[in-house]
Design an enzyme around this catalytic site. Structure first.
Site, PDB file in Angstrom:
ATOM      1  N   ASP A  61     -31.112 -14.260  14.189  1.00 22.22           N
ATOM      2  CA  ASP A  61     -29.703 -14.486  13.887  1.00 22.22           C
ATOM      3  C   ASP A  61     -28.744 -14.134  15.206  1.00 22.22           C
ATOM      4  O   ASP A  61     -28.601 -12.854  15.147  1.00 22.22           O
ATOM      5  CB  ASP A  61     -29.256 -13.676  12.549  1.00 22.22           C
ATOM      6  CG  ASP A  61     -30.199 -14.061  11.454  1.00 22.22           C
ATOM      7  OD1 ASP A  61     -30.270 -15.481  11.400  1.00 22.22           O
ATOM      8  OD2 ASP A  61     -30.817 -13.390  10.641  1.00 22.22           O
ATOM      9  N   LEU A  62     -27.966 -15.109  15.635  1.00 21.86           N
ATOM     10  CA  LEU A  62     -27.353 -14.651  16.826  1.00 21.86           C
ATOM     11  C   LEU A  62     -26.418 -13.529  16.698  1.00 21.86           C
ATOM     12  O   LEU A  62     -25.375 -13.896  15.949  1.00 21.86           O
ATOM     13  CB  LEU A  62     -26.552 -15.939  17.235  1.00 21.86           C
ATOM     14  CG  LEU A  62     -25.822 -15.812  18.534  1.00 21.86           C
ATOM     15  CD1 LEU A  62     -26.795 -15.370  19.845  1.00 21.86           C
ATOM     16  CD2 LEU A  62     -25.024 -17.103  18.993  1.00 21.86           C
ATOM     17  N   ASP A  63     -26.305 -12.517  17.518  1.00 24.80           N
ATOM     18  CA  ASP A  63     -25.766 -11.218  17.705  1.00 24.80           C
ATOM     19  C   ASP A  63     -25.573 -10.581  16.488  1.00 24.80           C
ATOM     20  O   ASP A  63     -24.455  -9.969  16.021  1.00 24.80           O
ATOM     21  CB  ASP A  63     -24.250 -11.739  18.214  1.00 24.80           C
ATOM     22  CG  ASP A  63     -24.225 -12.031  19.585  1.00 24.80           C
ATOM     23  OD1 ASP A  63     -25.037 -11.626  20.332  1.00 24.80           O
ATOM     24  OD2 ASP A  63     -23.463 -13.095  19.735  1.00 24.80           O
ATOM     25  N   ALA A  64     -26.692 -10.580  15.507  1.00 21.79           N
ATOM     26  CA  ALA A  64     -26.523 -10.099  13.965  1.00 21.79           C
ATOM     27  C   ALA A  64     -27.944  -9.249  13.836  1.00 21.79           C
ATOM     28  O   ALA A  64     -27.953  -8.768  12.773  1.00 21.79           O
ATOM     29  CB  ALA A  64     -26.447 -11.083  13.259  1.00 21.79           C
TER      30      ALA A  64
END
Length: 307
Positions: A249-252
């Protein structure tokens, strides 16, 4: 809920080999007594102890640091004996025992932005970080000279520019080469020091809990290029940075550290970029240190950090 850290500073001032025990398990009564009793029976001298009980998840977390010389056996035997204690605390219990006498290893991934790289190279050279820096890998070659000047190997992996018919296939090959270079070092930390490439999901999963990223804290606002200039145009009053573990989950991913600084109407866009880089350096260095010192315990998408 209760959370505490006990730290014996007088002992901490002495450089010595230590064993770090980290554990998370379903919360119940008697966990602290069981672990403390186990260590006391073995003669273990506890020099640092952190505890946290989370009422929302019903989970318990602890980090214990023991003087290695106080035990009549080594790290392998400690792991074997502690496994019996952990087994008593439930099948979902996770734990580690690490030895500060065994240096942690790291690989840095970079692009063209040099501020985080310069900061980490300086901290490693000054022995401010407990790490052996095995390599720096860049998808551009501009930073190779400064890396080699610090006596660290630099590898250039060329990533294709978008827009050609073989882009997807060539990018996959580049990530395969990157993975091979990284994994030959079996690093404890893979640091995306402003590495402006999105890791594919299979790499995120392979490096889960070891890959750290740093970025500005505007997200999910001001996405894409020139985020500080976007923030300047909106007149923001706070800028900051986030260090987190990398997940698909990108940048999460789980957040390790964050910090902010205040700006005002007198700051230009260039001022905000400069000050943003300052805070990115500090936050990444803190997050990496806490990771290397086994101070970060992850549960679901949250972290407990025993500072």
């Amino acid at each position: 809920m209760w959370s505490t850290t006990v730290h014996h500073a007088a002992v901490d001032a002495i450089a010595e080999q230590r064993y770090v025990i980290s554990l998370s398990c379903p919360d119940t009564t008697g966990i602290v007594a069981r672990i403390a009793g186990f260590l006391a029976d073995a003669g273990g001298w506890i020099v640092e102890a952190g505890y946290h009980s989370d009422p929302d998840s019903g989970w318990f977390f602890t980090r214990q640091v023991v003087r290695a010389g106080s035990l009549p056996f080594g790290a392998d035997e400690l792991r074997a004996r502690f496994a019996e204690v952990a087994a008593e605390l439930g099948g979902e219990t996770t734990w580690t025992v690490t030895d500060t006498g065994v240096p942690k290893r790291a690989v840095l991934l970079v692009t063209r932005e040099a501020h985080c790289l310069h900061d980490l190279l300086g901290r490693v050279a000054a022995r401010e970080l407990p790490v052996q820096l095995d390599a720096v890998i860049g998808n551009h070659g501009e930073l190779g000279d400064i890396v080699r000047a610090h006596g660290v190997p630099f590898h250039h992996v060329e990533f294709p520019p978008p827009g050609n018919g073989r882009y997807a296939r060539d990018k996959e090959k580049a990530f395969d080469e990157l993975r091979e270079l990284v994994e030959q070092h079996d690093p404890d930390a893979i640091v995306l020091a402003r590495f402006m490439q999105i890791l594919p999901p299979e790499l995120c999963r392979a490096w889960l809990g070891r890959a750290l990223n740093i970025h500005h804290s505007f997200l999910p606002s001001f996405v894409g290029a020139r985020p500080y200039h976007q923030a300047y145009a909106r007149g923001v009053k706070l800028i900051g940075a986030t260090c987190h573990y990398v997940t698909p989950d990108l940048d999460a991913g789980p957040i390790i550290e964050q910090d902010v600084i205040r700006v005002d109407h007198s700051d230009t866009a260039a001022d905000m970029v400069r000050r943003g880089r300052d805070i990115e350096r500090l936050v990444l260095a803190r997050g990496l240190r806490w990771h290397l010192e086994d101070r970060v315990l992850v549960h679901a998408n949250k972290t407990v950090v025993f500072r």
